[in-house]
Motif scaffolding. Structure first.
Motif, short mmCIF file in Angstrom:
data_model
loop_
_atom_site.label_atom_id
_atom_site.label_comp_id
_atom_site.label_asym_id
_atom_site.label_seq_id
_atom_site.Cartn_x
_atom_site.Cartn_y
_atom_site.Cartn_z
N ILE A 1 0.85 -1.19 0.00
CA ILE A 1 0.00 0.00 0.00
C ILE A 1 0.89 1.24 0.00
N VAL A 2 1.84 1.28 0.92
CA VAL A 2 2.76 2.42 1.00
C VAL A 2 3.65 2.47 -0.25
N GLY A 3 4.27 1.35 -0.56
CA GLY A 3 5.15 1.29 -1.73
C GLY A 3 4.41 1.50 -3.03
N GLY A 4 3.16 1.06 -3.10
CA GLY A 4 2.36 1.22 -4.32
C GLY A 4 2.14 2.68 -4.68
N CYS A 5 1.91 3.50 -3.68
CA CYS A 5 1.72 4.93 -3.94
C CYS A 5 2.99 5.55 -4.51
N VAL A 6 4.12 5.24 -3.89
CA VAL A 6 5.41 5.73 -4.38
C VAL A 6 5.67 5.19 -5.79
N SER A 7 5.45 3.91 -5.95
CA SER A 7 5.71 3.23 -7.22
C SER A 7 4.90 3.79 -8.37
N TYR A 8 3.63 4.05 -8.15
CA TYR A 8 2.78 4.53 -9.24
C TYR A 8 3.36 5.80 -9.85
N PHE A 9 3.64 6.78 -9.03
CA PHE A 9 4.10 8.06 -9.55
C PHE A 9 5.51 7.98 -10.14
N LEU A 10 6.42 7.28 -9.48
CA LEU A 10 7.77 7.17 -10.01
C LEU A 10 7.80 6.36 -11.31
N ASN A 11 7.07 5.24 -11.35
CA ASN A 11 7.07 4.44 -12.57
C ASN A 11 6.34 5.12 -13.71
N LYS A 12 5.24 5.76 -13.41
CA LYS A 12 4.47 6.44 -14.46
C LYS A 12 5.31 7.53 -15.12
N PHE A 13 5.88 8.42 -14.32
CA PHE A 13 6.55 9.59 -14.87
C PHE A 13 8.03 9.39 -15.15
N PHE A 14 8.72 8.58 -14.34
CA PHE A 14 10.16 8.41 -14.52
C PHE A 14 10.49 7.16 -15.33
N THR A 15 9.97 6.02 -14.93
CA THR A 15 10.34 4.76 -15.58
C THR A 15 9.79 4.67 -17.00
N PHE A 16 8.48 4.82 -17.13
CA PHE A 16 7.83 4.61 -18.42
C PHE A 16 7.50 5.90 -19.15
#
Length: 137
Positions: free
Chosen positions: A48-63
């Motif tokens: 839950i905690v990591g998912g919030c961080v992951s969504y934004f970083l992966n959306k804008f930075f990774t992909f």
């Protein structure tokens, strides 16, 4: 096909994963080992905690995805939930079976580590090809 899988997004995904791991895993092991929460509560808090961080970083930075879509958010959430239940749902019974002579705290800590590994592999491929893939339209 191999080049499409192992491209620069994988390196960025792994970098985000390091940040996610520090935040989420820290939360999980803190809750399990120091607060006394259960295996399932602690491991789900991680995602839950990591998912919030992951969504934004992966959306804008990774992909580098700029799409604004509630469907994309829903796909991301479904991916996290799916990967969580597969990763941790497989890891715990297998680890408990393999390490049945070890104390439960050892079994569950190892199961959480194995569950994280399974989660990461599944999550990368689903995010890359289904959640943030702008070529699928």
């Amino acid at each position: 096909m191999i080049k499409k899988i192992f491209d620069p997004t994988m390196i960025r995904f792994l970098m985000v994963g390091v940040i996610n791991t520090i935040v989420g895993t820290g939360t999980m092991f803190l809750l399990y080992n120091f607060v006394g929460c259960s295996y399932w509560f602690s491991s789900s808090a991680n995602y839950i905690v990591g998912g919030c961080v992951s969504y934004f970083l992966n959306k804008f930075f990774t992909f580098k995805n700029r799409e604004k879509s509630w469907l994309q958010v829903l796909k991301f959430i479904m991916t996290v939930v799916f990967c969580y239940f597969i990763g941790f749902g497989v890891a715990k019974p297998v680890t408990m079976w393999l390490l049945d002579t070890q104390p439960i705290v050892i079994q569950e800590n190892i199961a959480m580590c194995i569950g994280m590994c399974l989660y990461v592999v599944l999550n990368y491929f689903i995010q890359k090809f289904m959640v943030f893939n702008t070529n699928m339209k």
